[in-house]
Design an enzyme around this catalytic site. Structure first.
Site, PDB file in Angstrom:
ATOM      1  N   HIS A  88      -0.019  11.982  30.989  1.00 10.91           N
ATOM      2  CA  HIS A  88      -1.006  12.180  32.054  1.00 10.91           C
ATOM      3  C   HIS A  88      -2.094  11.154  31.776  1.00 10.91           C
ATOM      4  O   HIS A  88      -2.680  11.139  30.695  1.00 10.91           O
ATOM      5  CB  HIS A  88      -1.563  13.607  32.000  1.00 10.91           C
ATOM      6  CG  HIS A  88      -2.431  13.969  33.177  1.00 10.91           C
ATOM      7  ND1 HIS A  88      -2.962  15.234  33.341  1.00 10.91           N
ATOM      8  CD2 HIS A  88      -2.860  13.244  34.244  1.00 10.91           C
ATOM      9  CE1 HIS A  88      -3.672  15.266  34.455  1.00 10.91           C
ATOM     10  NE2 HIS A  88      -3.623  14.060  35.018  1.00 10.91           N
ATOM     11  N   LEU A  89      -2.372  10.276  32.713  1.00  9.91           N
ATOM     12  CA  LEU A  89      -3.215   9.105  32.479  1.00  9.91           C
ATOM     13  C   LEU A  89      -4.539   9.473  31.806  1.00  9.91           C
ATOM     14  O   LEU A  89      -5.305  10.299  32.312  1.00  9.91           O
ATOM     15  CB  LEU A  89      -3.496   8.385  33.796  1.00  9.91           C
ATOM     16  CG  LEU A  89      -4.361   7.122  33.691  1.00  9.91           C
ATOM     17  CD1 LEU A  89      -3.736   6.100  32.757  1.00  9.91           C
ATOM     18  CD2 LEU A  89      -4.595   6.525  35.076  1.00  9.91           C
ATOM     19  N   HIS A  90      -4.794   8.836  30.672  1.00 12.41           N
ATOM     20  CA  HIS A  90      -6.039   9.089  29.948  1.00 12.41           C
ATOM     21  C   HIS A  90      -6.344   7.950  28.984  1.00 12.41           C
ATOM     22  O   HIS A  90      -5.448   7.264  28.504  1.00 12.41           O
ATOM     23  CB  HIS A  90      -5.959  10.415  29.167  1.00 12.41           C
ATOM     24  CG  HIS A  90      -4.944  10.411  28.061  1.00 12.41           C
ATOM     25  ND1 HIS A  90      -3.581  10.485  28.297  1.00 12.41           N
ATOM     26  CD2 HIS A  90      -5.083  10.329  26.707  1.00 12.41           C
ATOM     27  CE1 HIS A  90      -2.930  10.465  27.144  1.00 12.41           C
ATOM     28  NE2 HIS A  90      -3.814  10.366  26.163  1.00 12.41           N
ATOM     29  N   PHE A  91      -7.609   7.774  28.722  1.00 12.11           N
ATOM     30  CA  PHE A  91      -8.114   6.896  27.671  1.00 12.11           C
ATOM     31  C   PHE A  91      -8.786   7.777  26.633  1.00 12.11           C
ATOM     32  O   PHE A  91      -9.285   8.860  26.944  1.00 12.11           O
ATOM     33  CB  PHE A  91      -9.144   5.902  28.221  1.00 12.11           C
ATOM     34  CG  PHE A  91      -8.594   4.938  29.236  1.00 12.11           C
ATOM     35  CD1 PHE A  91      -8.227   3.647  28.880  1.00 12.11           C
ATOM     36  CD2 PHE A  91      -8.457   5.305  30.571  1.00 12.11           C
ATOM     37  CE1 PHE A  91      -7.726   2.752  29.817  1.00 12.11           C
ATOM     38  CE2 PHE A  91      -7.960   4.434  31.516  1.00 12.11           C
ATOM     39  CZ  PHE A  91      -7.591   3.151  31.136  1.00 12.11           C
ATOM     40  N   GLN A  99       0.999   8.273  32.510  1.00 12.87           N
ATOM     41  CA  GLN A  99       0.327   7.369  31.574  1.00 12.87           C
ATOM     42  C   GLN A  99       0.773   5.941  31.842  1.00 12.87           C
ATOM     43  O   GLN A  99       1.721   5.430  31.253  1.00 12.87           O
ATOM     44  CB  GLN A  99       0.636   7.788  30.123  1.00 12.87           C
ATOM     45  CG  GLN A  99      -0.104   6.998  29.058  1.00 12.87           C
ATOM     46  CD  GLN A  99      -1.580   7.346  28.950  1.00 12.87           C
ATOM     47  OE1 GLN A  99      -2.160   7.917  29.865  1.00 12.87           O
ATOM     48  NE2 GLN A  99      -2.186   7.011  27.832  1.00 12.87           N
TER      49      GLN A  99
END
Length: 501
Positions: free
Chosen positions: A297-300, A260
């Site tokens: 964990h990369l998210h929008f 993230q």
């Protein structure tokens, strides 16, 4: 007021290009008589609202929707049950190497903007209505399948009387059903840990579609496209613990398992999604670690709510403009100090300025939140220190007892409350008091702004001018409920934020 029982099946339906037309069957809705006109929950965005709308009445009225029985998705359970293994897979139909070979998902390919057509709408009809049919239509489909932890449309929501109209939602069980944080929260940057929960472990049925740039410069939709592992696909999936109708996650390059942290490519993808939705009531948000992100964990996040957010109504003051046309302004008369970015010769100009500022913050271990507003044309950057104050014992017991974690949606003015008492007593003053604890002090605000301006474009050469114009309040009442374009300044903080779980 007298109560009327209505069947909202007749009020709206989800028309889905390339799919069948389906009416939503939710009976037993109780609404107040003589509701004020509103463009919120009750019709699709193309019709001025959203399918879960009827909760929302303009004068602060409430709609109660009868709870629909739902079941927890079998694919986001914590228990790693290795039952019913299918050949070549783990039995969960996940997005990992055990199950992904041969898998197919819908693919929406958007058109990249050039300098000439940046921020301009195309007249050409897209192959599928991105927001109405693809995002909200498919989200509704997953709701009917019972893939959510609870029925968010059963949650009471109201507009709190006051200058900005803070929005309060009662969601009593969310904090109990939501996945707990599995990482340290005193560091904004942490490496990805595949042993902890991440989005490759969700079931493929929770993924709505792949979201990629078109290769031929035209918008395209493929209802059954192979997952190209080598091409690092980005996907849009449901949030199984939603706080609003259509609550989804944009997961850039999901199989790369990025932690993230903002990077230029991923942030631009988020702006493209906002632009593709083409509706100011569909907003994207980002929470850094230490600013109440719960999954590394990369998210929008994104959802649809047909009412102007309080932060969008706040007055602003221009600070400066960059050589590429990006304007940076300071947020005024709002409990959280913040910076607003808008303009730019291209969408990428705007994206690069904001992402460079975000990278600066995370590299300096400053927790922050981002709201992507107005179809990607306005971005609010909001550094915060609520968790640091928690660690130092500087937050009152009264506020801590609310168990509200002020992430991007709360900071923007959509307050998700977990206790009936707090919902019943919700007021403009209480919302302001909570958010004031999130904000950095004037001194830290100035320090962080200095860091940001140094990071953007490498210093003064990229800055056209610095101005101190007269303060102008934004129009609270604008067509579609979104205020006139304005600019804000960002919350600061050079010291490292200490955050306790």
């Amino acid at each position: 007021p007298r109560l009327h029982i209505v069947d909202i099946t007749a009020i709206y339906k989800v028309s889905r290009s390339l799919f069948h037309v389906r009416a939503v069957r939710r009976k037993g809705c109780v609404i107040e008589s003589n509701p004020s006109p509103h463009g919120g929950r009750g019709a699709l965005p193309s019709e001025g609202g959203s399918p879960s709308d009827l909760l929302f009445l303009a004068g602060g009225g409430i709609l109660s929707i009868k709870r629909v029985p739902t079941v927890v998705s079998n694919y986001q359970k914590d228990e790693a049950e290795e039952t019913a293994r299918r050949s070549g897979g783990c039995g969960k139909n996940c997005l990992r190497s055990c199950c992904i070979p041969g898998a197919k998902l819908p693919l929406y390919a958007f058109k990249k903007e050039s300098e000439k057509d940046a921020f301009e709408s195309e007249n050409k009809e897209p192959p599928v209505a991105f927001l109405d049919s693809l995002v909200l239509g498919e989200w509704e489909d997953r709701m009917q399948r019972g893939l959510f932890r609870y029925d968010v449309t059963a949650c009471e929501t109201k507009v709190i009387p006051g200058e900005y109209g803070f929005i309060a939602q009662l969601n009593e069980g969310r904090h109990l059903k939501k996945r707990p944080t599995e990482f340290r929260v005193d560091k904004v940057l942490q490496p990805f840990d595949g042993n902890k929960f991440n989005f490759t472990k969700v079931g493929q049925e929770e993924v709505l579609f792949q979201f990629e740039a078109s290769e031929d410069g035209e918008v395209q939709f493929f209802p059954n496209a192979p997952i190209d592992v080598e091409n690092h696909p980005s996907v849009v999936a449901i949030n199984v613990s939603p706080i609003e109708y259509g609550h989804v996650l944009l997961i850039p390059r999901i199989l790369e398992c990025l932690p993230q942290r903002i990077d230029r490519e991923s942030f631009l993808l988020a702006l493209y999604m906002a632009a593709e939705a083409g509706n100011p009531y569909f907003r994207l948000g980002y929470n850094s670690l230490g600013a109440f992100a719960t999954i590394n964990h990369l998210h929008f996040q994104a959802y649809y709510l047909a009412v102007a957010f309080p932060i969008e109504k706040a007055p602003t003051k221009k600070i400066t403009s960059l050589n590429d046309g990006v304007i940076i302004s300071e947020l005024l008369k709002y409990p959280v100090r913040g910076v607003v970015f808008e303009g730019g010769n291209t969408l990428q100009d705007l994206s690069d300025a904001v992402s460079d500022a975000c990278i600066c913050l995370q590299d300096n271990n400053i927790a922050y939140n981002v709201l992507i507003s107005d179809c990607g044309k306005r971005i609010f950057l909001l550094p915060q220190c609520y968790a640091e104050k928690q660690a130092l014992g500087e937050v009152s017991v009264e506020l801590l007892d609310t168990q509200v974690n002020p992430a991007v949606w709360e900071i923007s003015g959509h307050m998700v409350l977990k206790r009936r008492k707090d919902y019943d007593e919700a007021s403009d003053e209480n919302a302001w008091r909570l958010l004031a604890e999130v904000s950095l002090s004037d001194e830290r605000f100035d320090e962080v702004n200095a860091l940001i301006f140094e990071a953007i474009g490498g210093g003064k050469d990229a800055i056209e001018n610095v101005e101190e114009p007269d303060t102008k309040a934004q129009s609270i009442e604008k067509e579609n409920g979104i205020t006139e374009t304005s600019h804000h300044a960002m919350v600061a903080g050079t010291q490292e934020c200490l955050v306790l779980q």
